[in-house]
Design a protein around this motif. Structure first.
Motif, PDB file in Angstrom:
ATOM      1  N   UNK A 152      -9.785  30.806  29.363  1.00  0.00           N
ATOM      2  CA  UNK A 152     -10.717  30.642  30.464  1.00  0.00           C
ATOM      3  C   UNK A 152      -9.962  30.070  31.655  1.00  0.00           C
ATOM      4  N   UNK A 153     -10.121  30.754  32.771  1.00  0.00           N
ATOM      5  CA  UNK A 153      -9.467  30.331  34.004  1.00  0.00           C
ATOM      6  C   UNK A 153     -10.509  30.332  35.122  1.00  0.00           C
ATOM      7  N   UNK A 154     -10.547  29.264  35.880  1.00  0.00           N
ATOM      8  CA  UNK A 154     -11.402  29.203  37.058  1.00  0.00           C
ATOM      9  C   UNK A 154     -10.527  29.422  38.286  1.00  0.00           C
ATOM     10  N   UNK A 155     -10.862  30.436  39.079  1.00  0.00           N
ATOM     11  CA  UNK A 155     -10.147  30.678  40.330  1.00  0.00           C
ATOM     12  C   UNK A 155     -10.400  29.502  41.272  1.00  0.00           C
ATOM     13  N   UNK A 156      -9.454  29.220  42.184  1.00  0.00           N
ATOM     14  CA  UNK A 156      -9.659  28.122  43.141  1.00  0.00           C
ATOM     15  C   UNK A 156     -10.980  28.243  43.904  1.00  0.00           C
ATOM     16  N   UNK A 157     -11.358  29.456  44.252  1.00  0.00           N
ATOM     17  CA  UNK A 157     -12.609  29.658  44.975  1.00  0.00           C
ATOM     18  C   UNK A 157     -13.809  29.284  44.095  1.00  0.00           C
ATOM     19  N   UNK A 158     -13.744  29.597  42.804  1.00  0.00           N
ATOM     20  CA  UNK A 158     -14.839  29.233  41.889  1.00  0.00           C
ATOM     21  C   UNK A 158     -14.945  27.716  41.762  1.00  0.00           C
ATOM     22  N   UNK A 159     -13.807  27.042  41.708  1.00  0.00           N
ATOM     23  CA  UNK A 159     -13.821  25.574  41.653  1.00  0.00           C
ATOM     24  C   UNK A 159     -14.440  24.985  42.921  1.00  0.00           C
ATOM     25  N   UNK A 160     -14.139  25.597  44.061  1.00  0.00           N
ATOM     26  CA  UNK A 160     -14.747  25.150  45.325  1.00  0.00           C
ATOM     27  C   UNK A 160     -16.256  25.381  45.299  1.00  0.00           C
TER      28      UNK A 160
END
Length: 101
Positions: free
Chosen positions: A1-9
């Motif tokens: 599972x990876x969260x893109x930087x934009x998803x974290x924002x």
């Protein structure tokens, strides 16, 4: 599972929004459960609706009827990438549509 930087924002903005509308405790609990829901994609990653019209291999699913999760699945590396989290009617389609100019 990876969260893109934009998803974290997106998650940070969602937590701030809910904190202001309700409380920090409610916001933290909602976001924690949302992240847990995303982590469950490793068990059944090919859920949701395919939206290849927006981005190849893009999938869309909902969390609690108020939040849309946009993600891709790389079956060769067995990785789910969360690309965005959209709350309360925010448009996810605009993010993935190619620029026309």
């Amino acid at each position: 599972m990876v969260f893109a930087p934009q998803a974290l924002a997106h998650l940070d903005a969602l937590e701030a929004f809910i904190s202001e509308a309700a409380s920090a405790t409610v916001a933290a609990r909602f976001v924690d459960k949302l992240i847990s829901h995303c982590e469950s994609f490793s068990l059944f990653p090919l859920r949701g609706t395919r939206r290849d019209d927006l981005l190849t291999d893009l999938r869309i699913t909902h969390y609690r009827c108020t939040t849309i999760i946009a993600f891709t699945v790389d079956t060769t590396r067995e990785t789910v990438s969360i690309l965005g989290v959209f709350y309360g009617g925010q448009s996810y389609a605009a993010l993935f549509q190619p620029c026309k100019y």
